[in-house]
Scaffold this motif. Structure first.
Motif, PDB file in Angstrom:
ATOM      1  N   ARG A  19     -10.310   3.101   5.250  1.00 13.72           N
ATOM      2  CA  ARG A  19      -9.930   2.864   3.870  1.00 13.72           C
ATOM      3  C   ARG A  19      -9.040   1.622   3.788  1.00 13.72           C
ATOM      4  NH1 ARG A  19      -6.905   5.473   0.083  1.00 13.72           N
ATOM      5  NH2 ARG A  19      -5.618   6.361   1.714  1.00 13.72           N
ATOM      6  N   LEU A  20      -9.456   0.658   2.983  1.00 13.21           N
ATOM      7  CA  LEU A  20      -8.740  -0.618   2.925  1.00 13.21           C
ATOM      8  C   LEU A  20      -7.751  -0.666   1.757  1.00 13.21           C
ATOM      9  CD1 LEU A  20     -11.823  -2.775   3.838  1.00 13.21           C
ATOM     10  CD2 LEU A  20      -9.842  -2.356   5.291  1.00 13.21           C
ATOM     11  N   THR A  21      -6.604  -0.075   1.996  1.00  6.77           N
ATOM     12  CA  THR A  21      -5.546  -0.093   0.985  1.00  6.77           C
ATOM     13  C   THR A  21      -4.909  -1.486   0.955  1.00  6.77           C
ATOM     14  OG1 THR A  21      -3.926   0.597   2.616  1.00  6.77           O
ATOM     15  CG2 THR A  21      -5.048   2.349   1.397  1.00  6.77           C
ATOM     16  N   ALA A  22      -4.149  -1.768  -0.104  1.00  5.53           N
ATOM     17  CA  ALA A  22      -3.508  -3.084  -0.242  1.00  5.53           C
ATOM     18  C   ALA A  22      -2.608  -3.416   0.960  1.00  5.53           C
ATOM     19  CB  ALA A  22      -2.738  -3.154  -1.552  1.00  5.53           C
ATOM     20  N   PRO A  23      -1.732  -2.508   1.412  1.00  6.77           N
ATOM     21  CA  PRO A  23      -0.888  -2.847   2.566  1.00  6.77           C
ATOM     22  C   PRO A  23      -1.703  -3.122   3.829  1.00  6.77           C
ATOM     23  CG  PRO A  23      -0.195  -0.762   1.592  1.00  6.77           C
ATOM     24  CD  PRO A  23      -1.385  -1.210   0.826  1.00  6.77           C
ATOM     25  N   ARG A  24      -2.747  -2.347   4.051  1.00  7.75           N
ATOM     26  CA  ARG A  24      -3.590  -2.575   5.240  1.00  7.75           C
ATOM     27  C   ARG A  24      -4.269  -3.935   5.169  1.00  7.75           C
ATOM     28  NH1 ARG A  24      -6.453   3.393   5.692  1.00  7.75           N
ATOM     29  NH2 ARG A  24      -4.656   4.449   6.610  1.00  7.75           N
ATOM     30  N   ILE A  30      -2.785 -11.132   7.766  1.00  7.32           N
ATOM     31  CA  ILE A  30      -1.741 -11.806   8.553  1.00  7.32           C
ATOM     32  C   ILE A  30      -2.209 -12.007   9.996  1.00  7.32           C
ATOM     33  CG2 ILE A  30       0.551 -11.439   9.611  1.00  7.32           C
ATOM     34  CD1 ILE A  30       1.378 -10.208   6.855  1.00  7.32           C
ATOM     35  N   VAL A  31      -2.747 -10.964  10.582  1.00  9.69           N
ATOM     36  CA  VAL A  31      -3.151 -11.064  11.987  1.00  9.69           C
ATOM     37  C   VAL A  31      -4.409 -11.931  12.125  1.00  9.69           C
ATOM     38  CG1 VAL A  31      -3.700  -9.788  14.096  1.00  9.69           C
ATOM     39  CG2 VAL A  31      -2.130  -8.803  12.429  1.00  9.69           C
ATOM     40  N   ALA A  32      -5.334 -11.808  11.185  1.00 10.37           N
ATOM     41  CA  ALA A  32      -6.584 -12.583  11.269  1.00 10.37           C
ATOM     42  C   ALA A  32      -6.308 -14.080  11.155  1.00 10.37           C
ATOM     43  CB  ALA A  32      -7.561 -12.143  10.177  1.00 10.37           C
ATOM     44  N   GLN A  33      -5.301 -14.460  10.377  1.00  8.00           N
ATOM     45  CA  GLN A  33      -5.047 -15.877  10.133  1.00  8.00           C
ATOM     46  C   GLN A  33      -4.013 -16.493  11.078  1.00  8.00           C
ATOM     47  OE1 GLN A  33      -7.035 -17.473   8.100  1.00  8.00           O
ATOM     48  NE2 GLN A  33      -7.972 -15.501   7.657  1.00  8.00           N
ATOM     49  N   SER A  34      -3.377 -15.669  11.895  1.00  4.88           N
ATOM     50  CA  SER A  34      -2.297 -16.193  12.725  1.00  4.88           C
ATOM     51  C   SER A  34      -2.810 -16.918  13.964  1.00  4.88           C
ATOM     52  CB  SER A  34      -1.373 -15.054  13.157  1.00  4.88           C
ATOM     53  OG  SER A  34      -0.334 -15.582  13.960  1.00  4.88           O
ATOM     54  N   GLN A  35      -2.215 -18.058  14.248  1.00  7.57           N
ATOM     55  CA  GLN A  35      -2.545 -18.762  15.488  1.00  7.57           C
ATOM     56  C   GLN A  35      -1.502 -18.469  16.554  1.00  7.57           C
ATOM     57  OE1 GLN A  35      -3.357 -22.864  14.646  1.00  7.57           O
ATOM     58  NE2 GLN A  35      -4.949 -22.324  13.191  1.00  7.57           N
ATOM     59  N   ARG A  36      -0.537 -17.649  16.173  1.00  2.00           N
ATOM     60  CA  ARG A  36       0.509 -17.263  17.110  1.00  2.00           C
ATOM     61  C   ARG A  36       0.386 -15.782  17.411  1.00  2.00           C
ATOM     62  NH1 ARG A  36       3.971 -21.628  16.940  1.00  2.00           N
ATOM     63  NH2 ARG A  36       3.379 -22.956  15.204  1.00  2.00           N
ATOM     64  N   GLU A  42       7.073  -8.383  14.070  1.00  4.54           N
ATOM     65  CA  GLU A  42       6.854  -9.651  13.368  1.00  4.54           C
ATOM     66  C   GLU A  42       5.819  -9.498  12.254  1.00  4.54           C
ATOM     67  OE1 GLU A  42       7.878 -12.950  16.810  1.00  4.54           O
ATOM     68  OE2 GLU A  42       5.994 -11.828  16.931  1.00  4.54           O
ATOM     69  N   VAL A  43       4.772  -8.743  12.537  1.00  3.33           N
ATOM     70  CA  VAL A  43       3.761  -8.481  11.496  1.00  3.33           C
ATOM     71  C   VAL A  43       4.439  -7.766  10.323  1.00  3.33           C
ATOM     72  CG1 VAL A  43       1.636  -7.228  10.925  1.00  3.33           C
ATOM     73  CG2 VAL A  43       1.851  -8.363  13.151  1.00  3.33           C
ATOM     74  N   HIS A  44       5.288  -6.814  10.642  1.00  5.79           N
ATOM     75  CA  HIS A  44       5.992  -6.058   9.607  1.00  5.79           C
ATOM     76  C   HIS A  44       6.867  -6.972   8.751  1.00  5.79           C
ATOM     77  CE1 HIS A  44       9.023  -2.776   8.371  1.00  5.79           C
ATOM     78  NE2 HIS A  44       7.954  -2.654   7.639  1.00  5.79           N
ATOM     79  N   ARG A  45       7.591  -7.872   9.412  1.00 11.32           N
ATOM     80  CA  ARG A  45       8.469  -8.791   8.697  1.00 11.32           C
ATOM     81  C   ARG A  45       7.659  -9.689   7.746  1.00 11.32           C
ATOM     82  NH1 ARG A  45       9.945 -13.781   9.755  1.00 11.32           N
ATOM     83  NH2 ARG A  45       8.937 -13.746  11.788  1.00 11.32           N
ATOM     84  N   LEU A  46       6.538 -10.223   8.224  1.00 18.81           N
ATOM     85  CA  LEU A  46       5.691 -11.087   7.397  1.00 18.81           C
ATOM     86  C   LEU A  46       5.041 -10.297   6.261  1.00 18.81           C
ATOM     87  CD1 LEU A  46       3.963 -13.134  10.258  1.00 18.81           C
ATOM     88  CD2 LEU A  46       5.635 -14.020   8.616  1.00 18.81           C
ATOM     89  N   ALA A  47       4.620  -9.075   6.556  1.00 17.92           N
ATOM     90  CA  ALA A  47       3.931  -8.253   5.553  1.00 17.92           C
ATOM     91  C   ALA A  47       4.882  -7.865   4.425  1.00 17.92           C
ATOM     92  CB  ALA A  47       3.342  -7.005   6.211  1.00 17.92           C
ATOM     93  N   ARG A  48       6.149  -7.660   4.756  1.00 21.23           N
ATOM     94  CA  ARG A  48       7.114  -7.252   3.725  1.00 21.23           C
ATOM     95  C   ARG A  48       7.349  -8.323   2.685  1.00 21.23           C
ATOM     96  NH1 ARG A  48      12.200  -4.706   6.621  1.00 21.23           N
ATOM     97  NH2 ARG A  48      13.051  -4.805   4.518  1.00 21.23           N
ATOM     98  N   ARG A  50       5.053  -9.980   1.354  1.00 18.00           N
ATOM     99  CA  ARG A  50       3.953  -9.859   0.404  1.00 18.00           C
ATOM    100  C   ARG A  50       3.867  -8.470  -0.206  1.00 18.00           C
ATOM    101  NH1 ARG A  50      -0.699 -12.750   3.953  1.00 18.00           N
ATOM    102  NH2 ARG A  50      -2.079 -11.662   2.520  1.00 18.00           N
ATOM    103  N   TYR A  51       4.424  -7.492   0.489  1.00 19.83           N
ATOM    104  CA  TYR A  51       4.348  -6.105   0.031  1.00 19.83           C
ATOM    105  C   TYR A  51       5.611  -5.399   0.528  1.00 19.83           C
ATOM    106  CZ  TYR A  51       1.872  -1.835  -1.359  1.00 19.83           C
ATOM    107  OH  TYR A  51       1.475  -0.679  -1.981  1.00 19.83           O
ATOM    108  N   PRO A  52       6.717  -5.545  -0.242  1.00 25.47           N
ATOM    109  CA  PRO A  52       8.025  -5.091   0.243  1.00 25.47           C
ATOM    110  C   PRO A  52       8.091  -3.627   0.697  1.00 25.47           C
ATOM    111  CG  PRO A  52       8.280  -6.404  -1.746  1.00 25.47           C
ATOM    112  CD  PRO A  52       6.809  -6.205  -1.564  1.00 25.47           C
ATOM    113  N   ALA A  53       7.236  -2.769   0.123  1.00 28.08           N
ATOM    114  CA  ALA A  53       7.331  -1.343   0.458  1.00 28.08           C
ATOM    115  C   ALA A  53       6.564  -0.965   1.725  1.00 28.08           C
ATOM    116  CB  ALA A  53       6.821  -0.504  -0.719  1.00 28.08           C
ATOM    117  N   ILE A  54       5.926  -1.920   2.364  1.00 27.53           N
ATOM    118  CA  ILE A  54       5.079  -1.583   3.519  1.00 27.53           C
ATOM    119  C   ILE A  54       5.913  -1.022   4.676  1.00 27.53           C
ATOM    120  CG2 ILE A  54       5.110  -3.899   4.598  1.00 27.53           C
ATOM    121  CD1 ILE A  54       2.087  -3.472   5.164  1.00 27.53           C
ATOM    122  N   GLY A  55       5.426   0.031   5.292  1.00 25.55           N
ATOM    123  CA  GLY A  55       6.163   0.674   6.388  1.00 25.55           C
ATOM    124  C   GLY A  55       5.662   0.210   7.746  1.00 25.55           C
ATOM    125  N   LEU A  56       6.517   0.339   8.736  1.00 29.28           N
ATOM    126  CA  LEU A  56       6.161  -0.058  10.100  1.00 29.28           C
ATOM    127  C   LEU A  56       5.005   0.798  10.638  1.00 29.28           C
ATOM    128  CD1 LEU A  56       6.905  -2.026  12.376  1.00 29.28           C
ATOM    129  CD2 LEU A  56       8.641  -0.409  13.141  1.00 29.28           C
TER     130      LEU A  56
END
Ligand SMILES: [Zn+2]
Ligand SMILES: [Zn+2]
Length: 142
Positions: A19-24, A30-36, A42-48, A50-56
């Protein structure tokens, strides 16, 4: 890497009943586009951003699913923790900057004689290998 990998990953996940929810979707992008290489934190920090309520936990579960589908590859960091990078097609080796995490794939190695020697010395039949080099990228050396 282009935005097409995000779309490709989304359709593969969808085809696998995920199921492809907005946070997922944000984690996937983020991971698909990262060259690092990115650690779950770090994913959590970047995701927040764009979606402040996202959980680890969401980050971990999404990364697990991506790894299960072989869309991302686990990178062992010298510090002992791990990070992830989009997987390459076919057999490739990874070169990772220890300072900024920039990752590059390269092909070609000449490990056959080494593997043959090790196999002979140990009595193993060696079938696979996994090669990751760590160093400093051009920018980090300046
Ligand atoms: Zn670097
Ligand atoms: Zn190889």
């Amino acid at each position: 890497m282009t935005t097409s990998s995000t779309d490709d990953w989304l359709s593969q996940l969808h085809a696998n009943g995920y199921r492809l929810t907005a946070p997922r979707r944000i984690v996937i992008d983020i991971v698909a586009q990262s060259q690092r290489v990115l650690s779950p934190a770090e994913v959590h920090r970047l995701a927040r951003k764009r979606y402040p309520a996202i959980g680890l936990v969401t980050v971990y579960r999404t990364l697990e699913k991506l790894e299960e589908l072989s869309l991302i590859q686990r990178v062992h960091q010298p510090g002992g923790c791990h990070a992830f990078i989009a997987a390459a097609e076919g057999h490739q080796h990874l070169l990772i900057c220890q300072q900024c995490g920039l990752a590059e794939y390269f092909s070609g190695d000449n490990l056959d004689p080494l593997m043959a020697n090790i196999g002979r010395d140990t009595g193993y039949i060696i079938k696979e290998h996994w090669l990751q080099f760590f160093g400093l990228c051009e920018d980090c050396r300046k």
